[in-house]
Scaffold this motif. Structure first.
Motif, PDB file in Angstrom:
ATOM      1  N   ASP A 199      51.141  39.681  33.143  1.00  0.00           N
ATOM      2  CA  ASP A 199      52.595  39.629  33.001  1.00  0.00           C
ATOM      3  C   ASP A 199      53.066  40.611  31.933  1.00  0.00           C
ATOM      4  N   ALA A 200      52.263  40.767  30.878  1.00  0.00           N
ATOM      5  CA  ALA A 200      52.594  41.769  29.859  1.00  0.00           C
ATOM      6  C   ALA A 200      52.518  43.181  30.450  1.00  0.00           C
ATOM      7  N   PHE A 201      51.542  43.428  31.323  1.00  0.00           N
ATOM      8  CA  PHE A 201      51.461  44.724  31.999  1.00  0.00           C
ATOM      9  C   PHE A 201      52.716  44.937  32.860  1.00  0.00           C
ATOM     10  N   ARG A 202      53.095  43.869  33.573  1.00  0.00           N
ATOM     11  CA  ARG A 202      54.280  43.964  34.438  1.00  0.00           C
ATOM     12  C   ARG A 202      55.528  44.299  33.620  1.00  0.00           C
ATOM     13  N   GLU A 203      55.667  43.659  32.469  1.00  0.00           N
ATOM     14  CA  GLU A 203      56.836  43.914  31.626  1.00  0.00           C
ATOM     15  C   GLU A 203      56.871  45.360  31.141  1.00  0.00           C
ATOM     16  N   LYS A 204      55.706  45.904  30.803  1.00  0.00           N
ATOM     17  CA  LYS A 204      55.649  47.301  30.377  1.00  0.00           C
ATOM     18  C   LYS A 204      56.086  48.233  31.505  1.00  0.00           C
ATOM     19  N   ALA A 205      55.566  47.988  32.704  1.00  0.00           N
ATOM     20  CA  ALA A 205      55.926  48.830  33.847  1.00  0.00           C
ATOM     21  C   ALA A 205      57.410  48.674  34.178  1.00  0.00           C
ATOM     22  N   GLU A 206      57.885  47.443  34.154  1.00  0.00           N
ATOM     23  CA  GLU A 206      59.284  47.176  34.498  1.00  0.00           C
ATOM     24  C   GLU A 206      60.240  47.851  33.515  1.00  0.00           C
ATOM     25  N   ALA A 207      59.866  47.896  32.245  1.00  0.00           N
ATOM     26  CA  ALA A 207      60.712  48.552  31.246  1.00  0.00           C
ATOM     27  C   ALA A 207      60.923  50.027  31.571  1.00  0.00           C
ATOM     28  N   ARG A 208      59.986  50.605  32.321  1.00  0.00           N
ATOM     29  CA  ARG A 208      60.103  52.004  32.721  1.00  0.00           C
ATOM     30  C   ARG A 208      60.641  52.145  34.145  1.00  0.00           C
ATOM     31  N   GLY A 209      60.975  51.000  34.761  1.00  0.00           N
ATOM     32  CA  GLY A 209      61.476  51.026  36.125  1.00  0.00           C
ATOM     33  C   GLY A 209      60.406  51.276  37.151  1.00  0.00           C
ATOM     34  N   GLU A 210      59.155  50.980  36.803  1.00  0.00           N
ATOM     35  CA  GLU A 210      58.028  51.267  37.686  1.00  0.00           C
ATOM     36  C   GLU A 210      57.409  49.982  38.238  1.00  0.00           C
ATOM     37  N   ALA A 211      56.832  50.088  39.429  1.00  0.00           N
ATOM     38  CA  ALA A 211      56.066  48.978  40.005  1.00  0.00           C
ATOM     39  C   ALA A 211      54.679  48.945  39.376  1.00  0.00           C
ATOM     40  N   LEU A 212      54.071  47.755  39.356  1.00  0.00           N
ATOM     41  CA  LEU A 212      52.712  47.601  38.820  1.00  0.00           C
ATOM     42  C   LEU A 212      51.747  47.385  39.984  1.00  0.00           C
ATOM     43  N   PRO A 213      50.843  48.335  40.258  1.00  0.00           N
ATOM     44  CA  PRO A 213      49.885  48.143  41.356  1.00  0.00           C
ATOM     45  C   PRO A 213      48.847  47.077  41.015  1.00  0.00           C
ATOM     46  N   VAL A 214      48.595  46.182  41.963  1.00  0.00           N
ATOM     47  CA  VAL A 214      47.641  45.090  41.764  1.00  0.00           C
ATOM     48  C   VAL A 214      46.857  44.870  43.052  1.00  0.00           C
ATOM     49  N   THR A 215      45.715  44.213  42.898  1.00  0.00           N
ATOM     50  CA  THR A 215      45.005  43.678  44.060  1.00  0.00           C
ATOM     51  C   THR A 215      44.811  42.189  43.860  1.00  0.00           C
ATOM     52  N   ILE A 216      44.807  41.442  44.956  1.00  0.00           N
ATOM     53  CA  ILE A 216      44.571  40.001  44.949  1.00  0.00           C
ATOM     54  C   ILE A 216      43.264  39.781  45.694  1.00  0.00           C
ATOM     55  N   ASN A 217      42.251  39.365  44.963  1.00  0.00           N
ATOM     56  CA  ASN A 217      40.888  39.293  45.491  1.00  0.00           C
ATOM     57  C   ASN A 217      40.525  37.835  45.774  1.00  0.00           C
ATOM     58  N   MET A 218      40.103  37.556  46.997  1.00  0.00           N
ATOM     59  CA  MET A 218      39.811  36.180  47.402  1.00  0.00           C
ATOM     60  C   MET A 218      38.449  36.087  48.078  1.00  0.00           C
ATOM     61  N   GLY A 219      37.771  34.952  47.845  1.00  0.00           N
ATOM     62  CA  GLY A 219      36.446  34.746  48.404  1.00  0.00           C
ATOM     63  C   GLY A 219      35.416  35.500  47.606  1.00  0.00           C
ATOM     64  N   SER A 265      39.650  47.124  43.798  1.00  0.00           N
ATOM     65  CA  SER A 265      39.347  45.836  44.420  1.00  0.00           C
ATOM     66  C   SER A 265      37.933  45.422  44.046  1.00  0.00           C
ATOM     67  N   ILE A 266      37.658  44.133  44.134  1.00  0.00           N
ATOM     68  CA  ILE A 266      36.295  43.652  43.933  1.00  0.00           C
ATOM     69  C   ILE A 266      35.525  43.902  45.237  1.00  0.00           C
ATOM     70  N   ALA A 267      34.493  44.701  45.146  1.00  0.00           N
ATOM     71  CA  ALA A 267      33.870  45.297  46.324  1.00  0.00           C
ATOM     72  C   ALA A 267      33.325  44.276  47.312  1.00  0.00           C
ATOM     73  N   ARG A 268      32.839  43.123  46.812  1.00  0.00           N
ATOM     74  CA  ARG A 268      32.218  42.151  47.708  1.00  0.00           C
ATOM     75  C   ARG A 268      33.118  40.936  47.962  1.00  0.00           C
ATOM     76  N   ALA A 269      34.421  41.109  47.730  1.00  0.00           N
ATOM     77  CA  ALA A 269      35.376  40.047  48.061  1.00  0.00           C
ATOM     78  C   ALA A 269      35.441  39.860  49.573  1.00  0.00           C
ATOM     79  N   GLU A 270      35.809  38.663  49.994  1.00  0.00           N
ATOM     80  CA  GLU A 270      36.014  38.411  51.416  1.00  0.00           C
ATOM     81  C   GLU A 270      37.326  39.030  51.891  1.00  0.00           C
ATOM     82  N   ILE A 271      38.386  38.879  51.093  1.00  0.00           N
ATOM     83  CA  ILE A 271      39.729  39.332  51.472  1.00  0.00           C
ATOM     84  C   ILE A 271      40.387  39.939  50.242  1.00  0.00           C
TER      85      ILE A 271
END
Length: 502
Positions: A199-219, A265-271
């Motif tokens: 969330d702190a990363f998001r706030e930093k990016a948002e202060a500059r008007g930028e999106a924060l790239p993320v991955t959601i790793n499952m399994g 991404s985590i290389a051996r994630a399921e999704i």
């Protein structure tokens, strides 16, 4: 289920991902089962597992039981859903190669011997199948069977999605688990509890008007999920919790560049769901259902829907062939394992540094969802140790801010047996002299009692009175508190069915 020592895994039995973890459990009776009976991901799947194995703070009737793989999910041909992998302390220990009672120390050593993740090139299992959100037919709601835990949930949730993001200034990465509600064909809302690093990363990016790239790793390998649940000060800002999983396994977690966003991404994630947290965009969590509720959280309550949450714009979904979607029942025993064992390790390490050899073990009790209640087992050796017991409790509250209550017991009390802990409270505790109150301290916003509505002296939500219950005997009266000395007899010849050999 026994708690006998699990020797280090051989190369053929090593856990490197979710599938190898499942394979190991399949060799151990009673820990995992699968069903082909069709199940609806909307409320039914969670309702089934609530009765079979959820445990924890779920409303009774519930029980500890095996993990379950649902092989036939209505509306999602070919999809599989796994729930409850870590909903049993013995099961977690078996997958982490240690005794159940030694998990705190085992996890604590992994933090001290952390191994950073590494980035690999080329093909990765998590990218065997790629779905781009730009494709006309893409719809997250039809692609993945995200469960709706109760009829009044705000919507379907991914409950075990490990969010990976990076500091837009410094470049270091962090991983944490957050509740993610499916809001549309390519949108998720994300709830951040106060103080979360991404969330702190998001706030930093948002202060500059930028999106924060993320991955959601499952399994994932359970070592990755449980290692990710450490918090500051054990893992301060800038510490990559994936290194804890490296310490647990003795080898680094492998990462791979995402397909559609500038992230890994985590290389051996399921999704893996790839996306961006949009700047200055917010949605109401229950905008599609208007239920007023979010989802069941670890204290056992279905809290209110948040009126304004950040949005993740999905860019792609990658997965393995035959991917398994992993989830949990929010207030269940699995949350206790995920949040509680890292809590225990953090408290144990801090106490060991300050008071060497005094705190024998720590249990983040399931009644607090692994966060709110800690039991400390101490070894008194002199009259001065009575002060050390209370010092250890203060250390516990300092090292893990979300702990609300601490119970201290002597080493002759089984801290994992609630009946034994309550026995100590009845016979070694006097409320007026053995209770310490610390009012007005930061706690956790998801505990409904931590609010001004409950107690007018509380200045804001997530602030609480913390309490220490000293249930140790007075040293000068030690001889009056010796437990009845039964002979230690091997019961196996008398009841072999109750005490099977390991």
């Amino acid at each position: 289920m026994d708690s006998t020592f699990n020797p280090p895994a051989s190369e053929t039995d090593a856990i490197t991902d979710l599938r190898s973890a499942i394979a190991r459990l399949e060799k151990r009776s009673g820990h995992i089962r699968s069903t082909n009976h069709p199940v609806d991901p909307h409320a039914e799947l969670a309702g089934v597992y609530k009765r079979i194995g959820a445990g924890g703070t779920v409303m009774r009737p519930t029980r500890k039981g095996p993990a379950m793989i649902f092989e036939t999910v209505k509306g999602y041909p070919g999809s599989r859903v796994l729930v409850g992998l870590m909903a049993d302390r013995q099961r977690v220990a078996h997958m982490l190669d240690c005794k159940a009672e030694d998990l705190a120390q085992h996890m604590g050593r992994a933090v001290e011997k952390a191994i950073p993740p590494v980035e690999i090139t080329g093909d990765a299992p998590c990218q065997e199948v790629v779905h781009l959100a730009s494709d006309p037919g893409f719809d997250l709601r039809r692609l993945l069977p995200a469960p709706t835990n109760t009829e009044q949930d705000a919507g379907p949730y991914f409950c075990l999605g490990l969010l990976l993001g990076s500091d837009p200034d410094e470049g270091h990465s962090d991983v944490t688990i957050h509740r993610l509600c499916v809001q549309g064909r390519d949108e998720l809302s994300v709830f951040f509890a106060p103080g979360r690093h991404i969330d702190a990363f998001r706030e930093k990016a948002e202060a500059r008007g930028e999106a924060l790239p993320v991955t959601i790793n499952m399994g994932l390998d359970p070592a990755i999920l449980i290692g990710a649940c450490f918090e500051a000060p054990t893992t301060p800002f800038g510490f990559d919790e994936l290194a804890v999983a490296g310490g647990l396994r003795g080898r680094p977690v492998e990462l791979v560049r995402a397909k559609a966003v500038d992230q890994r991404s985590i290389a051996r994630a399921e999704i893996v769901i790839e996306g961006e947290i949009l700047p200055n965009v917010r949605v109401r969590e229950d905008q599609n259902t208007n239920t007023g509720h979010a989802m069941p959280e670890f204290p056992g309550y279905d809290g209110p829907a948040n009126p304004s949450l950040p949005v993740i714009k999905v860019k792609a979904v990658t997965m393995r062939h035959g991917a398994i979607l992993q989830t949990l029942v929010g207030p269940g025993e699995e949350h206790t394992s995920l949040a509680g064992i890292p809590t225990e390790a953090s408290i144990y390490n801090a106490c060991e540094r300050a008071l060497p050899g005094f705190v024998k073990n720590v249990y983040a009790h399931t009644a607090g969802g692994g966060k709110l209640l800690a039991v400390l087992q101490v070894h008194q050796r002199s009259a001065g140790d009575q002060g050390k017991a209370r010092q250890a409790a203060i250390i516990a509250l300092g090292v893990y801010r979300e702990v609300k209550n601490v119970i201290i017991v002597d080493e002759d009390v089984d801290l994992f047996d609630s009946d034994d802990v309550l026995w100590a409270m009845q016979t070694r505790y006097q409320g007026d002299i053995d209770t310490i109150f610390l009012p007005g301290v930061t706690g956790h916003v998801l505990d409904p009692s931590q609010s001004p509505d409950y107690n007018a002296s509380i200045p804001g939500k997530g602030i609480t009175c913390k309490t220490i219950f000293d249930c140790t005997y007075p040293w000068k009266m030690k001889k009056h508190f010796e437990r009845a000395p039964f002979r230690d007899v091997d019961p196996t010849p008398f009841a072999p069915d109750l005490f099977p050999k390991a």
